[in-house]
Design an enzyme around this catalytic site. Structure first.
Site, short mmCIF file in Angstrom:
data_model
loop_
_atom_site.label_atom_id
_atom_site.label_comp_id
_atom_site.label_asym_id
_atom_site.label_seq_id
_atom_site.Cartn_x
_atom_site.Cartn_y
_atom_site.Cartn_z
N LYS A 113 55.08 11.18 49.17
CA LYS A 113 53.72 10.79 48.81
C LYS A 113 53.68 9.27 48.64
O LYS A 113 54.64 8.69 48.12
CB LYS A 113 53.26 11.46 47.51
CG LYS A 113 51.87 11.02 47.05
CD LYS A 113 51.30 11.89 45.95
CE LYS A 113 51.78 11.60 44.57
NZ LYS A 113 51.55 10.19 44.11
N GLU A 115 50.75 5.80 47.92
CA GLU A 115 49.43 5.43 47.42
C GLU A 115 48.71 4.47 48.37
O GLU A 115 49.34 3.57 48.94
CB GLU A 115 49.57 4.77 46.04
CG GLU A 115 50.18 5.69 45.00
CD GLU A 115 50.32 5.04 43.62
OE1 GLU A 115 49.85 3.89 43.43
OE2 GLU A 115 50.87 5.70 42.73
N GLU A 182 42.91 11.00 42.29
CA GLU A 182 43.16 10.84 40.85
C GLU A 182 42.04 10.08 40.17
O GLU A 182 41.64 8.99 40.60
CB GLU A 182 44.50 10.10 40.65
CG GLU A 182 44.81 9.88 39.17
CD GLU A 182 46.24 9.48 38.86
OE1 GLU A 182 47.08 9.44 39.79
OE2 GLU A 182 46.52 9.22 37.68
#
Ligand code: KIV
Length: 279
Positions: A113, A115, A182
């Site tokens: 993962k 960002e 998020e």
């Protein structure tokens, strides 16, 4: 059966909610796996909840490999996703490929993962083309805490909400197999979940996402430094732990622990012989 990105694709097609939790060690991963979670994220939240840093900035690729490999040993069925830490993929596509490769080869991740939106699409494309599935992460991206000036809800104004939508479309086009949203408004996350063909995994993004993720110390009441609004505490394990630790201290100091049932035996005859020899 081992969960894979196919599990994610199928869940989206069948409108079934996906479940993810973070873990950083073997024993916790095993318990989560036995509970039936779809995927475990070895998050760089490791920096906050395990290593006691103020943020995720100082976490290294070595940290992620060390904890990732432990989680992978405990996760028989759950898919293991490992976070690419700060500056392990922002510097160049080459660095991203080398580091993603290490997380898979040494950390035993099934996916990584990272960002960011449009600015990381080249990396997402290259890592995916190298055979490593990529989960994207948009909204409040903790590695950019110094740009955000703290951990705050994101994308509430029209321009940033539009950018979130554009980024979500871009990362899907670049090949991401799922995206974490998020700390963004629930209606916006719900809208993005409808327009994407890949699943959205929400954390502080409401019920309209295709799945949810929580940091396990938050949902078990084990982390008291701060408590985001979006966290539901499913158990008060922190209090249970503190009571058990203080019971252990009290019983040890007062001689109650260890009791007879915790001891190993040796024959009196041998002990007598030894005592006579040493005298
Ligand atoms: O590092 C982490 O735990 C994460 C989740 C909060 C999604 O990125």
């Amino acid at each position: 059966m081992k969960k894979t990105i196919t599990t994610f694709n199928q869940a989206k097609l069948n409108n079934e909610k996906l479940t993810m939790l973070t873990a950083y060690d073997y024993s916790t991963a095993k318990i989560m796996d036995e509970a039936g979670v779809d995927a475990i994220l070895v998050g760089d939240s490791l920096g906050n909840v395990i290593l006691g840093y103020e943020n995720t900035i100082s976490v290294t690729v070595e940290d992620m490999i060390h904890h990732g490999a432990a989680v992978a040993r405990g996760a028989k069925n759950a898919m293991v996703v490992i976070d690419m830490p700060f500056m392990s993929y922002q510097t160049s596509v080459y660095d991203a490929l080398v580091n993603a490769g290490r997380l898979v080869k040494e950390g035993h991740a099934s996916a990584v993962k990272l960002e960011g939106g449009a600015e990381v699409c080249q990396v997402i494309r290259a890592v995916t083309n190298a055979g490593i599935p990529v989960m994207a992460h948009l909204g409040l991206t903790p590695q950019s805490v110094n740009i955000f000036g703290g951990y705050k809800v994101q994308c509430k104004d029209e321009a940033s909400a539009k950018k979130l939508i554009d980024d979500a479309i871009s990362i899907e086009k670049a090949g991401a197999f799922a995206v974490v949203l998020e700390c963004v408004p629930a209606k916006l996350a719900s809208f993005i979940s409808k327009i994407l063909t890949i699943p959205t995994i929400g954390i502080g993004a409401g019920n309209g996402c295709d799945g949810q993720i929580l940091v396990y110390q938050d949902m078990l009441g084990m982390f008291s430094d701060y408590k985001p609004k979006f966290v539901k505490q499913f158990a008060d394990v922190g209090t249970v732990m503190k009571k058990a630790f203080s019971d252990y201290i009290n019983e040890t100091k007062s001689g109650i622990f260890p009791a007879k049932e915790h001891e190993y035996t040796i024959s009196d005859e041998i002990m007598k012989k030894l005592e006579e020899e040493i005298k």
